[in-house]
Design an enzyme around this catalytic site. Structure first.
Site, mmCIF file in Angstrom:
data_model
loop_
_atom_site.group_PDB
_atom_site.id
_atom_site.type_symbol
_atom_site.label_atom_id
_atom_site.label_comp_id
_atom_site.label_asym_id
_atom_site.label_seq_id
_atom_site.Cartn_x
_atom_site.Cartn_y
_atom_site.Cartn_z
ATOM 1 N N ASP A 74 0.792 -1.140 -0.281
ATOM 2 C CA ASP A 74 -0.057 0.350 0.131
ATOM 3 C C ASP A 74 0.656 1.286 -0.131
ATOM 4 O O ASP A 74 0.540 2.181 -0.277
ATOM 5 C CB ASP A 74 -0.624 -0.323 1.687
ATOM 6 C CG ASP A 74 -1.510 1.130 1.126
ATOM 7 O OD1 ASP A 74 -2.896 0.740 -0.688
ATOM 8 O OD2 ASP A 74 -2.093 1.841 2.055
ATOM 9 N N CYS A 165 -10.956 3.478 -4.211
ATOM 10 C CA CYS A 165 -10.474 3.591 -2.976
ATOM 11 C C CYS A 165 -10.359 4.381 -2.533
ATOM 12 O O CYS A 165 -11.045 4.302 -1.222
ATOM 13 C CB CYS A 165 -8.632 4.111 -3.691
ATOM 14 S SG CYS A 165 -7.628 4.073 -2.629
ATOM 15 N N TYR A 169 -12.422 2.799 0.939
ATOM 16 C CA TYR A 169 -11.555 2.288 2.141
ATOM 17 C C TYR A 169 -12.956 2.896 3.561
ATOM 18 O O TYR A 169 -12.991 2.637 4.238
ATOM 19 C CB TYR A 169 -10.718 3.524 2.428
ATOM 20 C CG TYR A 169 -8.664 2.466 2.421
ATOM 21 C CD1 TYR A 169 -8.429 1.438 3.353
ATOM 22 C CD2 TYR A 169 -9.603 2.038 0.961
ATOM 23 C CE1 TYR A 169 -7.330 1.441 2.260
ATOM 24 C CE2 TYR A 169 -8.680 1.313 0.658
ATOM 25 C CZ TYR A 169 -6.939 0.745 1.273
ATOM 26 O OH TYR A 169 -6.752 0.384 1.585
ATOM 27 N N TYR A 196 -10.636 5.555 8.423
ATOM 28 C CA TYR A 196 -10.499 5.518 7.361
ATOM 29 C C TYR A 196 -12.087 5.777 7.430
ATOM 30 O O TYR A 196 -12.915 5.640 7.465
ATOM 31 C CB TYR A 196 -10.400 3.549 6.861
ATOM 32 C CG TYR A 196 -9.199 4.168 6.451
ATOM 33 C CD1 TYR A 196 -8.863 5.075 4.985
ATOM 34 C CD2 TYR A 196 -8.408 2.904 7.160
ATOM 35 C CE1 TYR A 196 -7.135 4.328 4.834
ATOM 36 C CE2 TYR A 196 -6.732 2.896 5.778
ATOM 37 C CZ TYR A 196 -6.676 3.919 4.985
ATOM 38 O OH TYR A 196 -4.969 3.856 4.529
ATOM 39 N N GLU A 238 -9.519 -3.764 -6.089
ATOM 40 C CA GLU A 238 -8.907 -3.145 -4.424
ATOM 41 C C GLU A 238 -9.025 -4.882 -4.091
ATOM 42 O O GLU A 238 -8.750 -5.134 -3.037
ATOM 43 C CB GLU A 238 -9.970 -2.347 -4.110
ATOM 44 C CG GLU A 238 -10.132 -0.427 -4.042
ATOM 45 C CD GLU A 238 -8.963 -0.481 -3.500
ATOM 46 O OE1 GLU A 238 -8.857 -0.871 -2.388
ATOM 47 O OE2 GLU A 238 -8.300 1.025 -4.007
#
Length: 260
Positions: A74, A165, A169, A196, A238
């Site tokens: 990541d 993304c 998240y 998040y 993802e």
């Protein structure tokens, strides 16, 4: 180019009965095209939330080495994600859009990356090792895809490409925080969930959705399908990013990993 012959186009509707503008854009209150995107990716989206990596992260039982593999990948991914936002600056003269892109880059390098570095330092991994980590085939496929869109597409393509993304998240972070609220205080991955789950993090998705929603007005079905495909591919990427991290897999086939 927009077609004048498109009838009953979802994006041409000024009001979606399922969307209440007074409540604002929320995970459970989406405007028409965002709802179309979310519905198109629903199976992959839900499979992503229920895959072992996220289940065990929420439970606090995810093995440290799996989380470390994910963090390293990541960390590399975020650098390319920042480049995509930098390229978006070249596609617009709108100061508001340019400001958003710069703010995202700032958040990547000064917020998200700092959380990664904190975890990795605790695992005895140096910043030099982080900067030189080998990128997995799955992560490389993801970043190559969004970078290709950023180079060759227009601003709308880029906004749709980066939305999965941000949105995934935010959605997973809020759901994990709610589902595992009783045990989160003792969860070694609490700070990841805390980052998040916030309304502040969700607002990046809100900004993207608002701008995408305005930009798709009047577009023909062929163009909308192209955008839907970009979004769907992003959600699949993802899923694969987390799945490959759980398997700690660098190559398309595990047996290929030993060749490097």
């Amino acid at each position: 180019m927009a077609s004048d012959n498109i009838i009953d186009n979802p994006s041409d509707s000024a009001f979606d009965p399922a969307f209440d503008p007074a409540k604002g854009i929320r995970l459970d209150n989406l405007p028409p095209f965002a709802r179309r995107l979310r519905d198109a990716a629903d199976m992959v989206w839900e499979d992503g939330y229920n895959q072992p990596f996220l289940r065990e992260l929420g439970q606090g039982t995810l093995k440290q080495e799996r989380f470390a593999f994910y963090l390293l990948q990541d960390y590399r991914y975020l650098a390319d994600y920042a480049k995509v936002h930098a390229l978006a600056l070249t596609k617009t003269n709108d100061p508001e859009v340019m400001r958003f892109m710069v703010n995202v880059q700032n958040a990547i390098f000064n917020v998200e990356s700092s959380v990664h570095r904190k975890y990795m330092a605790g695992y005895g991994v140096s910043e030099e090792e982080m900067n030189n980590v080998r990128q997995s085939a799955f992560a490389r496929a993801y970043t190559s895809d969004i970078l290709a869109i950023a180079y060759g597409g227009d601003l709308l393509d880029i906004l749709v490409a980066v939305l999965p993304c941000a949105w995934v998240y935010a959605d997973y972070g809020q759901r994990l925080a709610k589902e595992f609220a009783d045990t989160l205080d003792s969860n070694p991955y609490q700070s990841w969930v805390d980052m998040y789950k916030t309304e502040e993090f969700w607002q990046s998705s809100v900004w993207l959705i608002e701008h995408i929603e305005r930009m798709v007005q009047g577009l023909g079905e062929e163009r909308l399908n192209e955008l839907e495909e970009i979004f769907y591919n992003g959600v699949q990427n993802e899923y694969m990013f987390w799945a490959s991290a759980y398997d700690m897999q660098y190559s398309w086939k595990p047996q290929w990993d030993g060749r490097r």
